[in-house]
Design a protein around this motif. Structure first.
Motif, short mmCIF file in Angstrom:
data_model
loop_
_atom_site.label_atom_id
_atom_site.label_comp_id
_atom_site.label_asym_id
_atom_site.label_seq_id
_atom_site.Cartn_x
_atom_site.Cartn_y
_atom_site.Cartn_z
N GLU A 265 0.83 -1.21 0.00
CA GLU A 265 0.00 0.00 0.00
C GLU A 265 0.86 1.26 0.00
O GLU A 265 0.58 2.22 -0.72
CB GLU A 265 -0.93 0.01 1.21
CG GLU A 265 -1.84 1.24 1.21
CD GLU A 265 -2.79 1.29 2.38
OE1 GLU A 265 -3.77 2.05 2.31
OE2 GLU A 265 -2.54 0.59 3.39
N GLN A 266 1.93 1.25 0.78
CA GLN A 266 2.81 2.42 0.82
C GLN A 266 3.46 2.68 -0.54
O GLN A 266 3.62 3.83 -0.96
CB GLN A 266 3.87 2.24 1.90
CG GLN A 266 3.32 2.23 3.33
CD GLN A 266 2.55 3.50 3.66
OE1 GLN A 266 3.04 4.61 3.42
NE2 GLN A 266 1.35 3.35 4.15
N LEU A 267 3.84 1.61 -1.23
CA LEU A 267 4.41 1.77 -2.57
C LEU A 267 3.37 2.31 -3.54
O LEU A 267 3.68 3.11 -4.43
CB LEU A 267 4.97 0.44 -3.06
CG LEU A 267 6.20 -0.08 -2.30
CD1 LEU A 267 6.53 -1.50 -2.74
CD2 LEU A 267 7.38 0.84 -2.51
N ALA A 268 2.12 1.87 -3.38
CA ALA A 268 1.04 2.40 -4.23
C ALA A 268 0.83 3.88 -3.96
O ALA A 268 0.64 4.67 -4.90
CB ALA A 268 -0.24 1.61 -3.98
N ILE A 269 0.89 4.28 -2.69
CA ILE A 269 0.73 5.70 -2.35
C ILE A 269 1.86 6.53 -2.95
O ILE A 269 1.64 7.60 -3.54
CB ILE A 269 0.69 5.88 -0.81
CG1 ILE A 269 -0.59 5.27 -0.24
CG2 ILE A 269 0.79 7.36 -0.43
CD1 ILE A 269 -0.61 5.18 1.27
N TRP A 276 0.98 8.86 -11.17
CA TRP A 276 0.85 7.66 -11.99
C TRP A 276 -0.52 6.98 -11.86
O TRP A 276 -0.71 5.88 -12.39
CB TRP A 276 1.93 6.65 -11.62
CG TRP A 276 3.33 7.11 -11.93
CD1 TRP A 276 3.70 8.13 -12.76
CD2 TRP A 276 4.54 6.55 -11.41
NE1 TRP A 276 5.06 8.24 -12.80
CE2 TRP A 276 5.61 7.27 -11.97
CE3 TRP A 276 4.84 5.51 -10.52
CZ2 TRP A 276 6.95 7.01 -11.68
CZ3 TRP A 276 6.17 5.23 -10.24
CH2 TRP A 276 7.22 5.98 -10.80
N GLY A 277 -1.46 7.59 -11.16
CA GLY A 277 -2.75 6.96 -10.89
C GLY A 277 -3.44 6.37 -12.11
O GLY A 277 -3.94 5.24 -12.07
N PRO A 278 -3.47 7.07 -13.26
CA PRO A 278 -4.16 6.53 -14.43
C PRO A 278 -3.37 5.44 -15.16
O PRO A 278 -3.92 4.78 -16.05
CB PRO A 278 -4.31 7.76 -15.34
CG PRO A 278 -4.11 8.94 -14.45
CD PRO A 278 -3.12 8.50 -13.43
N LYS A 279 -2.09 5.25 -14.82
CA LYS A 279 -1.26 4.27 -15.50
C LYS A 279 -1.57 2.86 -15.00
O LYS A 279 -2.27 2.67 -13.99
CB LYS A 279 0.22 4.57 -15.26
CG LYS A 279 0.66 5.96 -15.68
CD LYS A 279 0.64 6.15 -17.17
CE LYS A 279 1.24 7.49 -17.57
NZ LYS A 279 1.24 7.70 -19.03
N ASP A 280 -1.00 1.86 -15.68
CA ASP A 280 -1.19 0.48 -15.25
C ASP A 280 -0.60 0.29 -13.85
O ASP A 280 0.45 0.85 -13.52
CB ASP A 280 -0.50 -0.49 -16.23
CG ASP A 280 -0.90 -1.93 -15.98
OD1 ASP A 280 -1.91 -2.37 -16.56
OD2 ASP A 280 -0.19 -2.60 -15.20
N SER A 281 -1.26 -0.51 -13.04
CA SER A 281 -0.84 -0.69 -11.65
C SER A 281 0.57 -1.26 -11.52
O SER A 281 1.23 -1.08 -10.50
CB SER A 281 -1.83 -1.59 -10.90
OG SER A 281 -1.95 -2.84 -11.55
N SER A 282 1.05 -1.93 -12.56
CA SER A 282 2.40 -2.48 -12.51
C SER A 282 3.47 -1.40 -12.54
O SER A 282 4.66 -1.69 -12.37
CB SER A 282 2.62 -3.46 -13.67
OG SER A 282 2.46 -2.82 -14.91
N ILE A 283 3.09 -0.14 -12.70
CA ILE A 283 4.06 0.95 -12.75
C ILE A 283 4.78 1.11 -11.42
O ILE A 283 5.86 1.72 -11.34
CB ILE A 283 3.37 2.27 -13.17
CG1 ILE A 283 4.42 3.26 -13.69
CG2 ILE A 283 2.55 2.85 -12.02
CD1 ILE A 283 3.83 4.48 -14.38
N THR A 284 4.23 0.56 -10.34
CA THR A 284 4.94 0.59 -9.05
C THR A 284 6.30 -0.09 -9.16
O THR A 284 7.19 0.15 -8.35
CB THR A 284 4.11 -0.10 -7.95
OG1 THR A 284 3.81 -1.45 -8.36
CG2 THR A 284 2.80 0.64 -7.69
N PHE A 285 6.46 -0.95 -10.17
CA PHE A 285 7.73 -1.62 -10.43
C PHE A 285 8.87 -0.60 -10.60
O PHE A 285 10.02 -0.86 -10.24
CB PHE A 285 7.60 -2.46 -11.70
CG PHE A 285 8.54 -3.63 -11.81
CD1 PHE A 285 8.12 -4.92 -11.57
CD2 PHE A 285 9.87 -3.43 -12.19
CE1 PHE A 285 8.99 -6.00 -11.67
CE2 PHE A 285 10.75 -4.50 -12.30
CZ PHE A 285 10.30 -5.79 -12.04
#
Length: 317
Positions: A265-269, A276-285
């Protein structure tokens, strides 16, 4: 037919050596426990006196040992493989060991005109017995091709990973990811049960969903991270962040500790704060790439073909 020496006949080694013997390779075996050698000896293998003696008589020598200390002792210690190996011989370590160690060992064998491969395996004791093993091989490509028929005797998924040490790196990465996944599964299932759902129902829902199909690994990574492309999204980060927030909220409601979920969750925040909210969720990579100082790109991998892996390899689930 080339002769094979096999040292270390425990949970993994015994099954692998047995399958090599079934392929009719002449064998010399050695283990500290006499009882583990006997079944192979009964089928025609010869008992070796030492690792050096085995190496002096065999074209290729395998070790399957508990860890780095044992590998170093058997490979390069007194009476070890290095002492006896002949020119052109191949030493193959199947142990889960330290990549740096095999990289330090290899030049010593090269000085004697011999070769080294690291070839750790994945599949467990049952896989070793049934020949359902992944074999991850590092070393010279030509040497790999030479020994591959023997590797095929005990592994149904033999893969050349690269230069010496590459197999060991891949095995450690594989097991590390496995441990992380197990922790995430533990957090999820305890959350589900404490929140009032039957354990089997939670398990079935997880394994039948995208997580159980590992779609993010097989198709998602090649389509996004490998290409460095995160738009258009398959599943937007802003939606993923909402879902992980709801899950950690549920964990707090039912007093379930979830360290892996909270880190996610912290990485998502942090990623949301990059816009990057509208980008693909894998962008946390990308955050991990920045922290590690490396990019993970393989744009030549076909996402469609990669996504078919599970349907064409059902035993890999």
């Amino acid at each position: 037919m080339e002769s094979v020496g096999f040292i270390g006949l425990g949970n993994m080694g015994g099954g692998m050596a047995g399958n090599i013997q079934k392929a009719d390779y002449p064998m010399v075996v050695l283990d500290l426990r006499e009882a583990l050698m006997q079944p192979l000896i009964d089928q025609g293998a010869r008992k070796g006196a030492s690792a050096a003696e085995i190496a002096s008589q065999c074209d290729m020598i395998f070790t399957s040992l508990p860890g780095p200390a044992e590998v170093e002792a058997v490979a390069t210690g007194p009476g070890g493989v290095l002492e006896g190996i002949r020119e052109g011989g191949v030493y193959i370590d199947l142990s889960t060991s330290r990549p740096t160690l095999i990289r330090q060992i290899e030049p010593k064998f090269r000085d004697k005109g011999a070769h080294v491969l690291d070839a750790p395996v994945s599949g467990g004791k049952s896989g070793a017995q049934s020949r359902n093993l992944a074999v991850m091989v590092g070393g010279e490509r030509e040497v790999f091709e030479r020994v591959k028929p023997v590797l095929d005797a005990f592994g149904d998924k033999v893969f050349y990973a690269g230069a010496i040490g590459a197999g060991s790196v891949c095995k450690l990465v594989h097991n590390m990811i496995g441990h992380g996944i197990r922790q995430a599964i533990a957090e999820g299932l305890t959350l589900g049960v404490k929140a009032g759902v039957d354990p089997e129902a939670v398990w079935e829902c997880v394994r039948r969903g995208a997580v159980g199909r590992m779609s993010s690994l097989h198709g998602g990574l090649p389509a996004t991270v490998f290409k460095g492309e995160f738009d258009p999204p398959s599943f937007a980060l802003e939606l993923s962040r909402k879902d992980i927030r709801l899950a950690t909220e549920l964990g707090r409601e039912f007093n379930v500790p979830m360290p892996v979920a909270n880190i996610a969750e912290q990485l998502a925040i942090a990623s949301m704060n990059r816009g990057w909210g509208p980008k693909d969720s894998s962008i946390t990579f990308l955050l991990q790439e920045e922290a590690a100082g490396v990019e993970v790109r393989a744009p030549h991998v076909d996402p469609a073909k990669a996504a078919k892996f599970i349907s064409t390899h059902p035993d890999a689930e």
